[in-house]
Design a protein around this motif. Structure first.
Motif, PDB file in Angstrom:
ATOM      1  N   TYR A   1     -43.486   4.546  15.381  1.00 58.04           N
ATOM      2  CA  TYR A   1     -43.166   5.868  15.936  1.00 58.04           C
ATOM      3  C   TYR A   1     -43.617   5.983  17.382  1.00 58.04           C
ATOM      4  CZ  TYR A   1     -41.501   8.074  11.647  1.00 58.04           C
ATOM      5  OH  TYR A   1     -40.759   8.418  10.559  1.00 58.04           O
ATOM      6  N   MET A   2     -44.847   5.507  17.630  1.00 57.21           N
ATOM      7  CA  MET A   2     -45.383   5.577  18.993  1.00 57.21           C
ATOM      8  C   MET A   2     -44.522   4.752  19.949  1.00 57.21           C
ATOM      9  SD  MET A   2     -47.872   7.549  19.419  1.00 57.21           S
ATOM     10  CE  MET A   2     -47.499   8.740  18.195  1.00 57.21           C
ATOM     11  N   ALA A   3     -44.079   3.578  19.474  1.00 54.72           N
ATOM     12  CA  ALA A   3     -43.289   2.680  20.327  1.00 54.72           C
ATOM     13  C   ALA A   3     -41.936   3.288  20.684  1.00 54.72           C
ATOM     14  CB  ALA A   3     -43.100   1.330  19.644  1.00 54.72           C
ATOM     15  N   LEU A   4     -41.347   4.031  19.753  1.00 53.47           N
ATOM     16  CA  LEU A   4     -39.992   4.542  20.020  1.00 53.47           C
ATOM     17  C   LEU A   4     -39.991   5.954  20.606  1.00 53.47           C
ATOM     18  CD1 LEU A   4     -38.911   6.799  17.718  1.00 53.47           C
ATOM     19  CD2 LEU A   4     -38.800   4.771  16.279  1.00 53.47           C
ATOM     20  N   TYR A   5     -41.150   6.657  20.520  1.00 59.35           N
ATOM     21  CA  TYR A   5     -41.162   8.070  20.867  1.00 59.35           C
ATOM     22  C   TYR A   5     -40.664   8.347  22.289  1.00 59.35           C
ATOM     23  CZ  TYR A   5     -42.605  12.909  21.291  1.00 59.35           C
ATOM     24  OH  TYR A   5     -42.592  14.256  21.499  1.00 59.35           O
ATOM     25  N   HIS A   6     -41.115   7.538  23.243  1.00 61.75           N
ATOM     26  CA  HIS A   6     -40.796   7.808  24.648  1.00 61.75           C
ATOM     27  C   HIS A   6     -39.504   7.148  25.132  1.00 61.75           C
ATOM     28  CE1 HIS A   6     -44.653   9.789  25.373  1.00 61.75           C
ATOM     29  NE2 HIS A   6     -45.137   8.914  24.509  1.00 61.75           N
ATOM     30  N   ALA A   7     -38.803   6.468  24.216  1.00 65.90           N
ATOM     31  CA  ALA A   7     -37.677   5.632  24.633  1.00 65.90           C
ATOM     32  C   ALA A   7     -36.504   6.407  25.228  1.00 65.90           C
ATOM     33  CB  ALA A   7     -37.188   4.814  23.439  1.00 65.90           C
ATOM     34  N   ASP A   8     -35.946   5.830  26.311  1.00 72.74           N
ATOM     35  CA  ASP A   8     -34.667   6.305  26.843  1.00 72.74           C
ATOM     36  C   ASP A   8     -33.540   5.521  26.181  1.00 72.74           C
ATOM     37  OD1 ASP A   8     -35.850   8.042  28.832  1.00 72.74           O
ATOM     38  OD2 ASP A   8     -36.442   6.202  29.872  1.00 72.74           O
ATOM     39  N   GLU A   9     -33.839   4.240  25.905  1.00 69.90           N
ATOM     40  CA  GLU A   9     -32.860   3.380  25.241  1.00 69.90           C
ATOM     41  C   GLU A   9     -33.573   2.592  24.149  1.00 69.90           C
ATOM     42  OE1 GLU A   9     -30.353   1.066  27.821  1.00 69.90           O
ATOM     43  OE2 GLU A   9     -30.421   2.563  29.423  1.00 69.90           O
ATOM     44  N   ALA A  10     -32.804   2.123  23.192  1.00 70.00           N
ATOM     45  CA  ALA A  10     -33.384   1.337  22.099  1.00 70.00           C
ATOM     46  C   ALA A  10     -32.552   0.086  21.872  1.00 70.00           C
ATOM     47  CB  ALA A  10     -33.426   2.162  20.817  1.00 70.00           C
ATOM     48  N   ILE A  11     -33.256  -1.041  21.759  1.00 65.96           N
ATOM     49  CA  ILE A  11     -32.587  -2.278  21.368  1.00 65.96           C
ATOM     50  C   ILE A  11     -32.968  -2.535  19.914  1.00 65.96           C
ATOM     51  CG2 ILE A  11     -32.440  -4.767  21.751  1.00 65.96           C
ATOM     52  CD1 ILE A  11     -33.074  -4.186  24.722  1.00 65.96           C
ATOM     53  N   VAL A  12     -31.985  -2.431  19.030  1.00 66.46           N
ATOM     54  CA  VAL A  12     -32.250  -2.595  17.607  1.00 66.46           C
ATOM     55  C   VAL A  12     -31.934  -4.042  17.224  1.00 66.46           C
ATOM     56  CG1 VAL A  12     -31.678  -1.776  15.289  1.00 66.46           C
ATOM     57  CG2 VAL A  12     -31.749  -0.168  17.199  1.00 66.46           C
ATOM     58  N   VAL A  13     -33.001  -4.793  16.962  1.00 71.33           N
ATOM     59  CA  VAL A  13     -32.856  -6.215  16.649  1.00 71.33           C
ATOM     60  C   VAL A  13     -32.537  -6.358  15.164  1.00 71.33           C
ATOM     61  CG1 VAL A  13     -33.969  -8.490  16.744  1.00 71.33           C
ATOM     62  CG2 VAL A  13     -34.561  -6.737  18.442  1.00 71.33           C
ATOM     63  N   THR A  14     -31.431  -7.029  14.881  1.00 73.35           N
ATOM     64  CA  THR A  14     -30.946  -7.116  13.507  1.00 73.35           C
ATOM     65  C   THR A  14     -30.535  -8.542  13.179  1.00 73.35           C
ATOM     66  OG1 THR A  14     -30.055  -4.871  13.787  1.00 73.35           O
ATOM     67  CG2 THR A  14     -29.241  -6.120  11.904  1.00 73.35           C
ATOM     68  N   ASN A  15     -30.863  -9.005  11.989  1.00 70.14           N
ATOM     69  CA  ASN A  15     -30.342 -10.280  11.497  1.00 70.14           C
ATOM     70  C   ASN A  15     -29.125  -9.982  10.631  1.00 70.14           C
ATOM     71  OD1 ASN A  15     -33.549 -11.983  10.877  1.00 70.14           O
ATOM     72  ND2 ASN A  15     -32.420 -11.576  12.745  1.00 70.14           N
ATOM     73  N   PRO A  16     -28.160 -10.912  10.570  1.00 69.45           N
ATOM     74  CA  PRO A  16     -26.971 -10.674   9.747  1.00 69.45           C
ATOM     75  C   PRO A  16     -27.306 -10.864   8.269  1.00 69.45           C
ATOM     76  CG  PRO A  16     -26.777 -12.727  10.960  1.00 69.45           C
ATOM     77  CD  PRO A  16     -28.073 -12.149  11.340  1.00 69.45           C
ATOM     78  N   GLU A  17     -28.063  -9.944   7.750  1.00 72.84           N
ATOM     79  CA  GLU A  17     -28.602 -10.090   6.389  1.00 72.84           C
ATOM     80  C   GLU A  17     -28.834  -8.672   5.858  1.00 72.84           C
ATOM     81  OE1 GLU A  17     -31.916  -9.726   3.940  1.00 72.84           O
ATOM     82  OE2 GLU A  17     -32.246  -9.575   6.082  1.00 72.84           O
ATOM     83  N   VAL A  18     -28.603  -8.449   4.555  1.00 71.05           N
ATOM     84  CA  VAL A  18     -28.558  -7.083   4.023  1.00 71.05           C
ATOM     85  C   VAL A  18     -29.795  -6.226   4.303  1.00 71.05           C
ATOM     86  CG1 VAL A  18     -26.750  -7.289   2.270  1.00 71.05           C
ATOM     87  CG2 VAL A  18     -29.076  -8.000   1.712  1.00 71.05           C
ATOM     88  N   SER A  19     -30.987  -6.763   4.055  1.00 68.65           N
ATOM     89  CA  SER A  19     -32.169  -5.910   4.207  1.00 68.65           C
ATOM     90  C   SER A  19     -32.403  -5.539   5.671  1.00 68.65           C
ATOM     91  CB  SER A  19     -33.411  -6.575   3.602  1.00 68.65           C
ATOM     92  OG  SER A  19     -33.626  -7.827   4.183  1.00 68.65           O
ATOM     93  N   SER A  20     -32.113  -6.461   6.561  1.00 65.81           N
ATOM     94  CA  SER A  20     -32.296  -6.174   7.983  1.00 65.81           C
ATOM     95  C   SER A  20     -31.321  -5.106   8.476  1.00 65.81           C
ATOM     96  CB  SER A  20     -32.133  -7.464   8.796  1.00 65.81           C
ATOM     97  OG  SER A  20     -32.183  -7.181  10.162  1.00 65.81           O
ATOM     98  N   VAL A  21     -30.061  -5.196   8.042  1.00 67.45           N
ATOM     99  CA  VAL A  21     -29.056  -4.215   8.469  1.00 67.45           C
ATOM    100  C   VAL A  21     -29.416  -2.828   7.937  1.00 67.45           C
ATOM    101  CG1 VAL A  21     -26.619  -3.548   8.342  1.00 67.45           C
ATOM    102  CG2 VAL A  21     -27.236  -5.952   8.620  1.00 67.45           C
ATOM    103  N   ARG A  22     -29.844  -2.794   6.675  1.00 68.25           N
ATOM    104  CA  ARG A  22     -30.227  -1.510   6.089  1.00 68.25           C
ATOM    105  C   ARG A  22     -31.393  -0.886   6.839  1.00 68.25           C
ATOM    106  NH1 ARG A  22     -32.839  -0.211   0.197  1.00 68.25           N
ATOM    107  NH2 ARG A  22     -32.169   1.937   0.114  1.00 68.25           N
TER     108      ARG A  22
END
Lengths: 91, 271
Positions: free
Chosen positions: B129-150
């Motif tokens: 929460y602290m890491a994302l609170y001040h964000a102007d932009e977000a890079i969402v790192v995802t693996n092509p795998e079900v649990s990561s996408v969810r």
């Protein structure tokens, strides 16, 4: 096996499609808030008990649906009554 | 105009720190004054990936709680100009990330840096929460795998509801998908979710696709951001992602099969 695989030109493993199907359903459910509040299953059971006091209905004939929206949410309860009751009313 | 960008994912082990290091370094290589902050209190790893673990004296938590000045804790990268690392504490816990303290540090960094990259811990607890609170932009790192996408979808929901921008009713956090560990061969065999599948589910624009590549492990062994490895596919893909982050229009690489000769094709089928 490897040798035979060599000749199977259209070897198709569609586990990726399965993954996509499962994810699509799951993510849609997650987005509505995990399918509604935690009390839903209990509510459904108690409703069923009350209705059964008066009418003989099946477990599957009571459907409780929760829709989370912005501003307000709706709780939809659907009870499918047995045929004889409908006839009684008509008569 | 400074930008705060959070690198996040929900799920652990998908490549957040690797990506934060690579993209931060890539931005600095493009002349942007950049700082990468490690928000993973207690599991400090950014300094290790950046190869500056022996140079840590003071950290982010010392700045927040112990009256240490920011420039005493910032580590200047020795390879790339304009690049700084703000390491976190290995011994304290997440409670040490006091909201006002974090806000003060971000505010101070905004005065001096073009890009502030926040490397988020896994999970959806205080550190994340602290890491994302001040964000102007977000890079969402995802693996092509079900649990990561969810988990990525969950994080997108949190960005839309719990970030400072959401709370203040400002423009929403600009979201980017970074698909990592992409194995084109497995995608073609139908064994792995393809880029289009993930895009359809998450419905955010793609910043980059990083191919599954041995160079990532090699780079982490050496403590060198993979983007500095000019020969590696992953390094090139990260450089492309940085270009897109800067608003350039760059084609995606390594998402469509390259044309192969017959011999090559036969070799691959029997491999």
């Amino acid at each position: 096996m490897r040798f035979f695989d060599f000749f199977r030109l259209s070897r198709r493993d569609d586990s990726a499609n399965k993954a996509k199907e499962r994810l699509t359903v799951l993510v849609a459910l997650d987005r509505t808030g995990g399918g509604g509040p935690d009390f839903l299953p209990l509510l459904q059971r108690e409703l069923l008990e009350v209705i059964r006091k008066y009418v003989d209905v099946d477990q599957e004939k009571v459907n409780v649906d929760f829709q989370a929206g912005t501003g307000f949410s709706t709780l939809e309860v659907n009870v499918e009554l047995p045929n004889q009751l409908a006839q009684l009313r008509a008569g | 105009m400074s930008k705060v960008i959070v690198v996040t994912s929900g799920k652990g082990g998908v490549g957040k720190t690797t990506s934060a290091a690579a993209i931060g370094t890539g931005l600095a290589l493009r002349g942007k004054k950049t700082v990468i902050i490690d928000f993973d209190v207690g599991l400090r790893n950014l300094d290790l990936i950046m190869g500056c673990e022996r140079r840590v004296v003071f950290d982010f938590i010392n700045v927040i709680n112990d009256g240490i000045r920011l420039n005493q804790a910032l580590i200047k990268d020795k390879r790339v100009d304009n690049l700084f690392i703000l390491p976190t504490s290995q011994t304290r816990d997440k409670e040490a990330l006091a909201a006002e303290g974090v806000a003060k540090v971000i505010e101070e960094l905004r005065k001096d840096f073009d890009y502030i990259i926040c490397d988020s811990p896994a999970g959806i607890e205080r550190g994340a929460y602290m890491a994302l609170y001040h964000a102007d932009e977000a890079i969402v790192v995802t693996n092509p795998e079900v649990s990561s996408v969810r988990d990525s979808d969950r994080i997108l929901g949190i960005l839309n509801s719990k970030s400072k921008r959401a709370e203040h009713g400002d423009d929403p956090v600009k979201q980017h998908l970074l698909l990592t560990r992409y194995d084109l061969d497995r995608v073609q065999r139908g064994e792995m979710l393809k880029l289009d599948d993930v895009l359809e589910i998450l419905a955010i624009p793609v910043l980059g696709v990083i191919p599954q590549c041995g160079s990532v492990l090699q780079a982490s062994n050496l403590g060198m951001p993979v983007v500095l490895d000019d020969k590696s596919k992953a390094g090139q893909a990260y450089k492309d992602a940085v270009s897109r982050l800067l608003g350039e229009d760059v084609d995606l690489r390594y998402v469509t099969p390259q044309k192969r000769g017959l011999v090559d094709w036969l070799l691959r089928r029997s491999a």
